[in-house]
Design a protein around this motif. Structure first.
Motif, PDB file in Angstrom:
ATOM      1  N   GLY A  79      16.307  26.604  36.899  1.00  0.00           N
ATOM      2  CA  GLY A  79      15.234  27.527  37.250  1.00  0.00           C
ATOM      3  C   GLY A  79      15.078  27.665  38.753  1.00  0.00           C
ATOM      4  N   TYR A  80      13.820  27.916  39.191  1.00  0.00           N
ATOM      5  CA  TYR A  80      13.568  28.087  40.623  1.00  0.00           C
ATOM      6  C   TYR A  80      14.104  26.917  41.427  1.00  0.00           C
ATOM      7  CZ  TYR A  80      10.129  31.738  39.472  1.00  0.00           C
ATOM      8  OH  TYR A  80       9.520  32.862  39.008  1.00  0.00           O
ATOM      9  N   MET A  89      19.153  32.167  35.998  1.00  0.00           N
ATOM     10  CA  MET A  89      17.790  31.850  36.391  1.00  0.00           C
ATOM     11  C   MET A  89      16.946  33.104  36.198  1.00  0.00           C
ATOM     12  SD  MET A  89      15.209  32.260  38.807  1.00  0.00           S
ATOM     13  CE  MET A  89      15.685  32.551  40.492  1.00  0.00           C
ATOM     14  N   ALA A 100       5.398  29.533  41.249  1.00  0.00           N
ATOM     15  CA  ALA A 100       6.674  29.916  41.851  1.00  0.00           C
ATOM     16  C   ALA A 100       6.647  29.789  43.375  1.00  0.00           C
ATOM     17  CB  ALA A 100       7.022  31.344  41.448  1.00  0.00           C
ATOM     18  N   GLY A 150       8.639  21.207  41.422  1.00  0.00           N
ATOM     19  CA  GLY A 150       8.327  22.231  40.430  1.00  0.00           C
ATOM     20  C   GLY A 150       7.257  21.823  39.432  1.00  0.00           C
ATOM     21  N   TYR A 154      17.666  27.162  43.557  1.00  0.00           N
ATOM     22  CA  TYR A 154      17.486  27.219  45.014  1.00  0.00           C
ATOM     23  C   TYR A 154      17.966  25.939  45.695  1.00  0.00           C
ATOM     24  CZ  TYR A 154      14.928  31.638  45.017  1.00  0.00           C
ATOM     25  OH  TYR A 154      14.579  32.960  44.901  1.00  0.00           O
ATOM     26  N   ALA A 167       7.348  26.235  44.119  1.00  0.00           N
ATOM     27  CA  ALA A 167       8.660  25.821  43.626  1.00  0.00           C
ATOM     28  C   ALA A 167       9.785  26.271  44.554  1.00  0.00           C
ATOM     29  CB  ALA A 167       8.884  26.371  42.216  1.00  0.00           C
ATOM     30  N   VAL A 168       9.733  27.526  45.000  1.00  0.00           N
ATOM     31  CA  VAL A 168      10.789  28.052  45.869  1.00  0.00           C
ATOM     32  C   VAL A 168      10.792  27.323  47.211  1.00  0.00           C
ATOM     33  CG1 VAL A 168      11.587  30.085  47.118  1.00  0.00           C
ATOM     34  CG2 VAL A 168      10.802  30.309  44.759  1.00  0.00           C
ATOM     35  N   TYR A 174      13.680  35.313  37.085  1.00  0.00           N
ATOM     36  CA  TYR A 174      12.606  35.495  38.064  1.00  0.00           C
ATOM     37  C   TYR A 174      11.369  35.953  37.286  1.00  0.00           C
ATOM     38  CZ  TYR A 174      10.200  36.508  42.397  1.00  0.00           C
ATOM     39  OH  TYR A 174       9.289  36.493  43.421  1.00  0.00           O
ATOM     40  N   HIS A 177       7.240  40.190  45.823  1.00  0.00           N
ATOM     41  CA  HIS A 177       8.212  39.666  44.862  1.00  0.00           C
ATOM     42  C   HIS A 177       9.611  40.228  45.082  1.00  0.00           C
ATOM     43  CE1 HIS A 177       5.591  37.084  42.655  1.00  0.00           C
ATOM     44  NE2 HIS A 177       4.724  38.051  42.432  1.00  0.00           N
ATOM     45  N   ARG A 196      11.188  38.010  47.465  1.00  0.00           N
ATOM     46  CA  ARG A 196      11.453  36.661  46.961  1.00  0.00           C
ATOM     47  C   ARG A 196      12.546  36.611  45.903  1.00  0.00           C
ATOM     48  NH1 ARG A 196      10.016  33.245  50.714  1.00  0.00           N
ATOM     49  NH2 ARG A 196       8.002  33.800  51.590  1.00  0.00           N
TER      50      ARG A 196
END
Length: 453
Positions: free
Chosen positions: A17-18, A51, A343, A324, A22, A346-347, A53, A407, A410
């Protein structure tokens, strides 16, 4: 005299995932030489090969964005990593081993295409544990039989087709009870997922009514059920109240301080005593840590999250990192609190986590994660939104534009940014598609009918 063979350092990332994706991207950027020479090996394990978004899921469900454009293929963006599509079933960090059940593996015996439980045991040197969260359900009668969540692209596609199929049913039946049930849509949970999904789908269904002469927007019943006394707490009380008023003006019923008591047979029973039949029930009432966290030897807090340090390492454990939704990360901007499971964090955590993995491998000092919460943006349908950024409150068109702009900035990769922008541009000139592709969820139905004939 023989040449000594140097073993590669193996970084295992649980979850794509995020945080997982990343982090792997950061390692690709910072340790390109080691990856190319074979000194570093990265393995990413996730049931999916992409992944998602998630902030774009409501727009994908409403048809504003193509569903394929809200997912990022892991093999494409992580060319030097090994991608394993499977589920980690157990982790013994003391032994530096993880058990992976491969997705879609078939039995070699019998030739019948039967599913087998092929399990691989992976050894690693460094663990990045970030399997994410799952929907938090409650033991409500009928919920598992007729409810659906809103966390995956599959659920978003299904809901789009399902809502349009309900309009098809209502336009085709002569039974008023069946029609009323088909045109009733209930969403449980007043957070981002519930409010944005309801608002976008209601907006889409309202537009679709143009193609159904026998259905008026007022014929549909949209209901949001929330256990607390407000919705969208992330945007603050004032913007939350404004959102309630805005949705109510659109004819959407907002039931605050109300619980879903039963959903047996698609018959809804609420704690305020109201009962009615429903064709669509969407459950977005919170998330909980992936159950995998309990099948590890890593330390957990009282809520079942991994205990994390400000450096995003697992507390008291060497060679293990986390971030996360499943990590209890201290919020250095608000001492005594934890960072919110969203999010935005997390990013940003993934960037620091990736840098800290590199620092550890190179014997350097680890950095602490510190980020002030910038604010929140939410879409309420086409050209409608609400936002609070650094204390500044916005609503309507400007908030909707900020939601899209933020978004878009991102979403990972230039490829996906361009495709999403193209979707929005086309939507500006053409009406959205309102076709229900029900066969996507039942691809073998026609073939089975043909075989029976």
């Amino acid at each position: 005299m023989g040449t000594e063979t140097r073993m590669a350092t193996h970084v295992l990332i649980v979850g794509g995932g995020y945080v997982g994706m990343y982090t792997a991207l950061r390692l690709h950027k910072k340790m390109r030489r080691e990856l190319k020479s074979g000194e570093l090996q990265i393995t990413v394990v996730d049931p999916q090969s992409y992944m998602t978004y998630q902030p774009f899921l409501p727009e994908a469900a409403a048809g504003n964005v193509e569903a394929r454009h809200v997912v990022v293929p892991l093999r494409r963006v992580l060319p030097r990593a090994t991608i394993l599509n499977g589920r980690v079933t157990k982790v013994e960090h003391a032994k530096r081993q993880a058990w992976v059940q491969v997705v879609g593996s078939t039995s070699a015996e019998g030739g019948g295409g039967e599913q087998s439980a092929e399990t691989r045991v992976l050894s690693y040197d460094v663990l990045v544990f970030c399997p994410g969260s799952i929907s938090r359900t409650l033991p409500i009668p009928g919920l598992t039989e007729c409810g659906i969540g809103f966390k995956t692209v599959g659920e978003a596609i299904y809901l789009r087709n399902h809502v349009l199929a309900q309009l098809d049913i209502a336009a085709s039946t002569a039974n008023e009870k069946v029609r009323r049930r088909a045109l009733t849509f209930v969403f449980v949970g007043g957070g981002y997922a519930g409010v944005e999904a309801l608002a976008e789908l209601e907006d889409m269904a309202r537009d679709a009514c143009d193609y159904y002469p026998t259905i008026e927007p007022s014929d549909m019943r949209w209901v949001l059920v929330e256990a607390s006394d407000r919705i969208l707490p992330e945007v603050g009380p004032e913007m939350g109240r404004w959102t309630v008023e805005t949705l109510r003006r659109r004819g959407i019923a907002i039931k605050l301080q109300t619980l879903l008591k039963s959903a047996e047979g698609h018959h809804i029973v609420l704690s305020d005593g109201e009962e009615f039949d429903v064709g669509t029930l969407v459950w977005t009432a919170g998330v909980k840590p992936n159950p995998l966290v309990r099948r590890t030897d890593l330390p957990l807090d009282e809520k079942g999250r991994l205990k994390a340090t400000a450096e995003l390492t697992v507390e008291g454990v060497e060679g293990a990192f986390t971030a996360g939704d499943i990590a209890a990360v201290p919020d250095l901007t608000k001492p005594g609190n934890l960072t919110a499971p969203n999010a935005q964090h997390a990013v940003r955590q993934a960037k620091v986590l990736g840098d800290n993995v590199v620092a550890m491998l190179r014997g350097k000092e680890l950095k602490r994660y510190e980020h002030s919460y910038a604010g929140s943006v939410a879409s309420l349908g086409l050209h409608k939104g609400v936002a609070q950024i650094y204390g500044v409150k916005m609503r309507g068109l400007i908030a909707w534009w900020l939601h899209r702009t933020y978004h878009l900035s991102r979403v990972p990769t230039v490829n996906r940014k361009a495709r999403v922008t193209a979707d929005w541009t086309l939507a500006f000139f053409f009406k959205r598609e309102v076709v229900s592709l029900g066969s996507i969820t039942r691809p073998r139905e026609e073939f089975e009918l043909a075989a029976k004939d």
